[in-house]
Design a protein around this motif. Structure first.
Motif, short mmCIF file in Angstrom:
data_model
loop_
_atom_site.label_atom_id
_atom_site.label_comp_id
_atom_site.label_asym_id
_atom_site.label_seq_id
_atom_site.Cartn_x
_atom_site.Cartn_y
_atom_site.Cartn_z
N THR A 146 1.16 -1.31 0.40
CA THR A 146 0.03 0.03 -0.25
C THR A 146 0.74 1.16 -0.33
O THR A 146 0.60 2.19 -0.63
CB THR A 146 -0.83 0.06 1.46
OG1 THR A 146 -1.13 -1.66 1.24
CG2 THR A 146 -2.07 1.09 1.33
N TRP A 147 2.15 1.34 1.03
CA TRP A 147 3.06 2.16 0.63
C TRP A 147 4.00 2.75 -0.81
O TRP A 147 3.67 3.94 -0.98
CB TRP A 147 3.65 2.07 1.89
CG TRP A 147 3.01 2.21 3.08
CD1 TRP A 147 2.04 2.65 3.92
CD2 TRP A 147 4.21 1.19 4.46
NE1 TRP A 147 1.80 2.33 5.30
CE2 TRP A 147 2.95 2.00 5.12
CE3 TRP A 147 5.24 0.89 4.82
CZ2 TRP A 147 3.48 1.05 6.70
CZ3 TRP A 147 5.24 0.15 5.78
CH2 TRP A 147 4.60 0.55 7.17
N ASP A 155 2.58 2.01 -3.05
CA ASP A 155 1.34 2.00 -3.98
C ASP A 155 0.69 3.62 -4.34
O ASP A 155 0.89 4.30 -5.09
CB ASP A 155 0.14 1.24 -4.11
CG ASP A 155 -0.81 1.33 -5.67
OD1 ASP A 155 -0.41 1.31 -6.70
OD2 ASP A 155 -2.08 1.28 -4.92
N HIS A 156 0.83 4.27 -3.35
CA HIS A 156 0.23 5.46 -3.09
C HIS A 156 2.49 6.14 -2.84
O HIS A 156 1.29 7.55 -3.13
CB HIS A 156 -0.19 5.74 -1.78
CG HIS A 156 -2.28 4.80 -1.64
ND1 HIS A 156 -2.44 5.66 -2.30
CD2 HIS A 156 -2.19 3.93 -1.89
CE1 HIS A 156 -3.71 4.80 -2.24
NE2 HIS A 156 -3.16 3.99 -1.90
N GLN A 181 2.63 11.58 6.29
CA GLN A 181 1.77 11.76 4.70
C GLN A 181 0.67 9.71 4.87
O GLN A 181 0.53 9.51 4.31
CB GLN A 181 2.93 10.76 3.79
CG GLN A 181 3.82 12.09 3.32
CD GLN A 181 5.23 12.50 3.44
OE1 GLN A 181 5.82 10.86 4.26
NE2 GLN A 181 5.56 12.43 2.31
N VAL A 182 0.47 8.60 6.63
CA VAL A 182 0.10 7.99 6.35
C VAL A 182 -0.41 8.19 7.93
O VAL A 182 1.12 7.87 9.33
CB VAL A 182 1.12 6.73 6.10
CG1 VAL A 182 -0.41 6.32 6.30
CG2 VAL A 182 0.66 6.67 4.81
N GLY A 231 -2.83 15.03 1.96
CA GLY A 231 -3.34 13.55 0.45
C GLY A 231 -2.74 12.64 1.58
O GLY A 231 -3.05 11.20 0.78
N GLY A 261 -2.76 8.89 3.99
CA GLY A 261 -3.87 7.82 4.07
C GLY A 261 -3.99 7.67 5.25
O GLY A 261 -3.20 7.84 6.05
N SER A 303 -9.65 9.53 2.30
CA SER A 303 -8.29 8.98 3.06
C SER A 303 -7.84 7.62 2.70
O SER A 303 -6.83 7.48 3.74
CB SER A 303 -8.43 10.45 3.67
OG SER A 303 -8.20 11.61 3.59
N TRP A 352 -7.33 4.27 2.89
CA TRP A 352 -6.67 3.15 2.10
C TRP A 352 -7.06 1.44 2.44
O TRP A 352 -6.09 0.40 2.89
CB TRP A 352 -4.85 2.72 1.97
CG TRP A 352 -4.68 4.75 1.55
CD1 TRP A 352 -5.25 5.14 1.08
CD2 TRP A 352 -3.36 5.17 1.75
NE1 TRP A 352 -4.82 6.80 0.56
CE2 TRP A 352 -3.62 6.20 0.96
CE3 TRP A 352 -2.05 4.64 2.28
CZ2 TRP A 352 -2.44 6.95 1.25
CZ3 TRP A 352 -1.94 5.28 2.53
CH2 TRP A 352 -1.19 6.55 1.53
N GLN A 369 -8.22 -1.30 0.40
CA GLN A 369 -7.12 -1.50 -0.83
C GLN A 369 -5.80 -2.40 0.23
O GLN A 369 -5.76 -3.39 -0.84
CB GLN A 369 -6.22 -0.26 -1.50
CG GLN A 369 -5.64 -0.86 -2.30
CD GLN A 369 -4.21 0.44 -2.22
OE1 GLN A 369 -5.07 1.69 -1.83
NE2 GLN A 369 -3.81 0.47 -3.65
#
Length: 340
Positions: free
Chosen positions: A159-160, A162-163, A245-246, A287, A289, A311, A313, A316
């Motif tokens: 996931t990281w 990918d984003h 960022q996450v 942005g 997640g 936001s 994820w 996914q």
């Protein structure tokens, strides 16, 4: 065949974890899977939804014959103690015998067994996964143990990538969240280890008394330093989230809470403000997640608006559990050796 185990998620090294994660993303987008005539036996000592079904789907996609058993339900309950003299209770079979036999039926074994949260030394010893590694003739895959959840770590990593494109240097906040029950720390400890291995700048935020195992934290700090990242630990939730960022949310019981779970339960009742809500994303980087391993108690751990919002994820990452399991099994049972 490689006989390498996959226990804490760091075995492939940073390049290997990235390769597996990126292979999983390719599989999720339609890349053909490696087909192999192999057999996998999984042993579930605790409940599971995503881990059990994603593993089953992964095996189906690879042509692997998968059989799953639950000791004490559809299989004999297992005695875990070495040197046990009296087996006159409900434990009908010793783990040494069971694992050696199961290893004859499958090319690899997989096992899931949670922490008990009562005995610090026992949980640190990770007795079930350790027994499987000791007695299995072939590879062992950890489906979540007392200390680690490496398949979740692979899905998080995918996931990281990918984003974020790259994980090294990226800011990740691992934030404790409320929950009505005491929960094991395998998932947050895995988040910390995986992010550190990949060189992220990760901040762990938790209330006083809800610390992670200091052995894991120290190890993560060493991994991060080697990979160009860093690990910080704070009780300042806002500081952890600012500019990240996450946001990875998870509840866990404190390592220092062994022997005082009742006090910890009363403390949890006062910590509802640690719930993840939309204003948190005004503090985070644009942005940013939201991640959680699931299952998630809505409006306790995080609000509906966060879980279902742009936001999130969460779904996914859960979907990638199948593809990361496929990518791992390709390497473990049919692919090239890991890049260490």
């Amino acid at each position: 065949m490689s006989l390498r185990h996959f226990i804490d998620g760091t075995e492939p090294g940073p390049a290997g974890v990235e390769a597996i994660a990126r292979r999983a993303l390719a599989l999720s987008r339609g890349a053909p899977a490696l087909r192999m005539s192999k057999r996998l036996i999984s042993v579930f000592m605790n409940a599971s939804l995503r881990t059990r079904l994603s593993l089953d789907a992964a095996c189906h996609g690879l042509g692997i014959h998968h059989q799953s058993v639950t000791p004490g339900a559809n299989a004999w309950a297992l005695e875990m103690r070495d040197g046990a003299v009296m087996m006159d209770g409900d434990k009908a079979e010793h783990v040494a015998d069971a694992v050696r036999v199961l290893g004859q039926y499958g090319h690899a074994l997989a096992v899931r067994a949670f922490a008990g949260l009562q005995n610090r030394d026992e949980d640190r010893a990770d007795p079930v996964i350790s027994a499987f590694v000791k007695h299995a003739p072939g590879p062992v895959v950890n489906l979540e143990s007392a200390r680690y959840h490496p398949l979740q770590g692979l899905a998080d990593a995918a996931t990281w990538f990918d984003h974020l494109g790259q994980v090294q240097g990226q800011r990740i906040a691992l934030v404790w969240a409320p929950h009505p029950r005491a929960l094991p720390a395998a998932v947050p400890q895995q988040v910390l280890l995986t992010a550190s291995l990949l060189g992220a700048r990760i901040t762990v935020a938790h209330p006083e008394g809800f610390d992670l195992d200091p052995e894991i934290v120290t190890r993560a700090q060493g991994l991060a330093a080697a990979g160009g990242g860093e690990v910080q630990v704070t009780t300042d939730r806002r500081a952890a989230i600012e500019g990240t960022q996450v946001i990875v949310a998870k509840s866990w019981s404190g390592f220092s809470g062994y022997g005082r779970r009742e006090d910890e339960a009363r403390q949890r009742e006062t910590l509802g403000a640690w719930r993840v809500d939309q204003p948190d994303f005004a503090l985070a980087s644009p942005g940013a997640g939201f991640m959680h391993c699931l299952p998630l108690r809505r409006n306790v751990v995080a609000t509906d608006a966060v879980v279902d919002g742009p936001s999130s994820w969460v779904v996914q990452t859960a979907g990638l559990r199948m593809h990361t399991a496929m990518a791992l099994l390709e390497q473990l049972l049919g692919g090239d050796p890991w890049t260490a």
